[in-house]
Design an enzyme around this catalytic site. Structure first.
Site, PDB file in Angstrom:
ATOM      1  NE  ARG A 291     -10.139  23.214  46.298  1.00 51.49           N
ATOM      2  CZ  ARG A 291      -9.024  22.174  46.325  1.00 51.49           C
ATOM      3  NH1 ARG A 291      -9.011  21.248  45.703  1.00 51.49           N
ATOM      4  NH2 ARG A 291      -7.754  22.331  47.360  1.00 51.49           N
ATOM      5  CB  VAL A 294      -5.615  17.202  42.565  1.00 49.93           C
ATOM      6  CG1 VAL A 294      -4.354  16.458  41.941  1.00 49.93           C
ATOM      7  CG2 VAL A 294      -5.277  18.721  41.998  1.00 49.93           C
ATOM      8  NE  ARG A 337      -1.455  15.504  44.047  1.00 55.19           N
ATOM      9  CZ  ARG A 337      -1.895  16.713  44.215  1.00 55.19           C
ATOM     10  NH1 ARG A 337      -1.643  17.888  43.859  1.00 55.19           N
ATOM     11  NH2 ARG A 337      -2.877  16.526  45.189  1.00 55.19           N
TER      12      ARG A 337
END
Lengths: 448, 148, 448, 148
Positions: A291, A294, A337
């Site tokens: 997939r 992030v 992040r």
């Protein structure tokens, strides 16, 4: 190309996907829980559908609701984003059965790589080393001794049923193997009611290195270099960078070739990431994420490739828009992040944003769904913003990270911005001298 | 659109006006946006689709979604899907405005994933308003009707 | 490297310079008028000094106040930014006399290029064509006829004392020269009390093409490609892009070589821009800007070069950090100037920002000093933000421009965002089919 | 720092405390930041430099600069420069607190660009406060003293 894509996710990643769609002239459908009615991805989408109450299992993990939303809005395809249903083979199947395109790999590939055992076997079949180990439970100390000679010391003894460090022991040499084996088995029995243990080479200071790949299932496979994601706390990545400060050109060429060869043999279609542990110039496959990730933006910054655009293209049956020879890895990129949590205690900090101002200027990218007045709900992941920096070199990139963190205004909630600021001033980080255990020790130093 | 389906006056009037226009100039879809409100009306052969989504934001301030305008006694959608007011296209509707219903009586059907979900009255009462049209797509928590 | 730099400017460009300094570890001093006490460059700088009241002549143009501020804060160097004192040779001299470094070229080069006549002469000396013309006032129609034959038709007749279109006539062929000459002279006498006129080749549909150069005065000269700045209204650029959709590779090579050769011969040191008119594959020098330019970010986006960093380096006596062979022009970049003015009437719109949210994501850069609650003062230039887009190609870049404009929230004042949105939907713009007169006609269509 | 220069209580006290600390541990500079306020005190051989600049912003809301805390009768700096309270280092100060001054009398000197600018009393009055120290850098519009 698709005319309308439903984005089955929330937060900054939903916004990321929305942006790629808009830039390709594709209309977007946002689905959302009642808690996210005012979220930015909902506000910007062409259409939005509330699919359930706040808990994710009733909304973002609610497959019938998502498929119904796709049906009533007439979407062509569904992008699952990151987390939630993005690696769910059953969902991918159902999406296809209902006549929509799943923007991701085939359900077979999701299933193969979604199981740690079959994934490792597949990796070995493709000639990728995994961490040497016993391939299953070890009967007794005699068998353990024999296996350990083949695996090589230090040896990690792990509970087969285990987790969280219980039933886990390291034997540095053969001399301590028997005691470590007995202790691990006893702990495993006490903790999990099952004394079975298995063996694995113990890596004392590995780095987490991953390779971003893109494949179109038509022979087109490229890598976008590696990412160093060793800065983790409780297996959660905090800061990622590319290129890794630890690899030399030969190691980089080796690991990217391992990844692209495997993906080519697999006949994979979509974006994916092969994750490795790296120590003493050796790479060991851990898993493949099938997939978007992030941390994908740092690979975009050094290559100029829009990964989500390529996902949409290959899902629609188009070939990749570039070959490996078109890709130049240029400069250095870092992602910080920004989580809604206290930077010392890591206590989650949902709540209303009372002031918001993102940094700008050269080499600064912000992926965030925050805005002034937005209420960060307590129901979901704490990631609220990604600050992505690009510079011609690593030093320039770190200096840019400092000045951008200094400019970033998020008030009303606690964030990890102060932690990133401490990191940017830390000699070990500046020197690129860290492994997967380093951040835990670093954050412990700040704790009262 | 028949008069006995009293949507919230402004929304209802807007949708009615657009639907009339749709007919008048023989279109299949009209989108209309003003300020924070956006309405799209579309007509396929079967049903009229009404999707209300926030317009591209003028300012990131909390807005009131249309679904927030709800009188007491509102019955809301338990799932996403397509609403039907009658058991089949030729049948009479389950209820009409002014009807008195008993607890457990079917009020309407929400089709989701090819399954027809009967929505039952949670209590006895009089149908004061029906807020959706037959064949209309609905989202979770969307007001369906008002029981007095 | 400098330890402390005083930034003698305001708004987004002061912030731009602050950011470059921070990323090089240089402390910053903001100077500001009383109207700018809460400006973002003041908030972010290490130190700030109020240098005068709101009018620019008493603050940002107040040389003694700026030099005193540099003295009391112990700054090493002064960056003049864009506009204000940036091309003032007297200021550059005084900065040096007071023992500070002027971050810009020598005062001799400022003076040479600051005068249109000497600048054009210098350009011709370096072998750069200028718009053919009479080199001064023309005595009578007989002389005009002779000169016009050499210059080539169509001929523009311009008042020597003129401006604003008065005393200006175009003669398409020799047949209309006499009448045009007489009319222009009569108008010139009536408007300026001086009937003198001069002749110039008339360019009916030129584009404004400029070349960004960097030079270190030590033999290092590079160009960062060209910029197409033809979209102008009242000689104010509104949107710039690079590369120009009108040039082919041969023309690009020619004009960048003209510029770098000239700058090398000049012994220039600093950032600079050579501006040209371009029509029918020919380039005509207009002027050289001996400073940073508002539209410099688009050149940064396609080259990765930080122009302000290079300015600081060469002002400190360091060589450029790259050679021409290191520079790769990659992708396409567009800058949208967001001005605080009505997008139809162009009426200035100062006032308080009631909501502010900048677009983010891949390929989007925002250079702006705006924030929620900030009051745009009425005293200065109306430029409040620069939205800079980068994409792999021009089409991707325009699509990104559309989606970013759609996300950009600035409320409380009118801005040119709607104008850029109209532009992004306009076939001529999408086709790259425009000249310096095109935007005036385009905005006129929207006017009531 | 002598007591007869009453700065705004909080700022004055802070600067005084930092200056004392500077002496105590023999430093040349201390920076101190809390919330939106930041103070840096430094001592060269000649003078103590006090620069008050906004701290890296916590939030982009309008803040009140220190110079905004000003009593009525405040005389403000007409230019950027360095302030001197006496005509030369060995001389007595032009004025001290409590003095009555006549209109046009020199109150202090601001040096800018090597020029000594005499700042004259705009009217007669009593010197209620002197807000700057000898040799201190000042910005435009900064309060210098209070004339009652």
């Amino acid at each position: 190309m698709f005319e309308k894509v439903l984005i089955a996710n929330r937060g900054e990643i939903a916004l990321r996907i929305h942006r790629a769609c808009r830039e390709m002239g594709i209309r977007t459908v946002a689905v959302h829980s009642t808690a996210d009615a005012n979220a930015m991805h909902v506000r910007l989408a062409d259409e939005s559908v509330c699919i359930g109450p706040a808990p994710a299992r009733d909304s973002y993990l609610n497959i019938p609701a998502i498929l119904s939303a796709a049906a009533i809005t007439g979407a062509d395809a569904i992008h699952p984003g990151v987390g939630f249903l993005s690696e769910n083979a059953r969902f991918a199947n159902m999406v296809a059965e209902h006549g929509f395109v799943f923007i991701g790999p085939t359900s077979e590939h999701l299933r193969l790589m979604g199981d740690k055992v079959t994934a490792k076997q597949a990796a070995r079949d493709f000639g990728i080393p995994t961490v040497p180990g016993s391939d299953g439970a070890v009967a007794d100390i005699d068998e353990a001794r024999k296996l350990a000679d083949g695996i090589g010391y230090p040896i990690l003894i792990k509970a087969a049923a285990g987790g969280g460090g219980r039933g886990m022991r390291v034997a540095a040499t053969e001399a301590s193997l028997a005691e470590a084996f007995a202790t691990a088995a006893a702990e495993a029995r006490a903790a999990f009611g099952n004394p079975q243990v298995y063996l694995e080479r113990y890596l004392g200071r590995p780095r987490h290195i991953e390779v971003q790949i893109l494949a179109d299932g038509q022979g087109g496979v490229v890598h976008l270099g590696e990412r160093d994601c060793s800065l983790q706390r409780k297996h959660q990545k905090l800061l990622e960078e590319t290129p890794s400060p630890a690899l030399n050109a030969g190691e980089r060429a080796m690991v990217t070739k391992l990844a692209t060869d495997a993906v080519a043999q697999l006949g994979y279609c979509g974006a994916g990431t092969l994750e490795f542990l790296y120590q003493d110039s050796a790479f060991f496959f851990i898993e493949m994420n099938t997939r978007l990730q992030v941390e994908h933006p740092i690979s975009e910054m050094v290559t100029g490739v829009d990964i989500v655009r390529e996902q949409l293209r290959v899902a629609d049956g188009l070939p990749l828009s570039m070959r490996q020879s078109d890709i130049v890895l240029s400069g250095h990129a870092i992602e910080c992040r920004i989580n809604a949590e206290n930077s010392v205690s890591f206590r989650p900090s949902p709540g209303q944003i009372t002031a918001y101002l993102a940094p700008g200027g050269l080499g600064v990218r912000v992926d965030s769904a925050l805005y002034e007045g937005y209420i960060v709900p307590p129901h979901y992941d704490s990631l609220v913003a990604k600050l992505i920096l690009h510079g011609t070199g690593r030093n320039e990139c770190i200096m840019r990270m400092r000045r951008a963190l200094e400019e970033y205004v998020i008030t009303g909630i606690d964030t990890t911005i102060p932690l990133h600021q401490r990191l940017a001033a830390e000699p070990d980080f500046i020197d690129g001298n860290y492994d997967v255990h380093w951040l835990e020790r670093f954050v412990a130093r700040a704790q009262p | 659109m028949p008069d006995e389906k009293p949507l919230d006056p402004t929304v209802g009037d807007l949708v009615r006006a657009l639907a009339a226009l749709l007919d008048e100039v023989n279109l299949s879809e009209i989108e209309y946006a003003q300020g924070e409100r956006r309405v799209r009306v579309a007509r396929n052969t079967a049903a009229t689709s009404v999707t209300v989504a926030p317009a591209p934001i003028a300012a990131p301030v909390a807005h009131t979604p249309l679904s927030a305008i709800e009188p007491a006694g509102t019955i809301k959608a338990p799932m996403v899907g397509t609403v039907y007011l009658a058991p089949n296209p030729d049948a009479a509707p389950f209820i009409k405005i002014g009807d008195t219903v008993r607890e457990g009586q079917t009020l309407l059907i929400v089709e989701a994933m090819k399954v027809m979900n009967h929505i039952a009255a949670p209590r006895a009462g009089r149908v004061a308003a029906i807020l959706v049209a037959d064949g209309m797509p609905i989202e979770y928590d969307q007001p369906l009707l008002v029981l007095e």
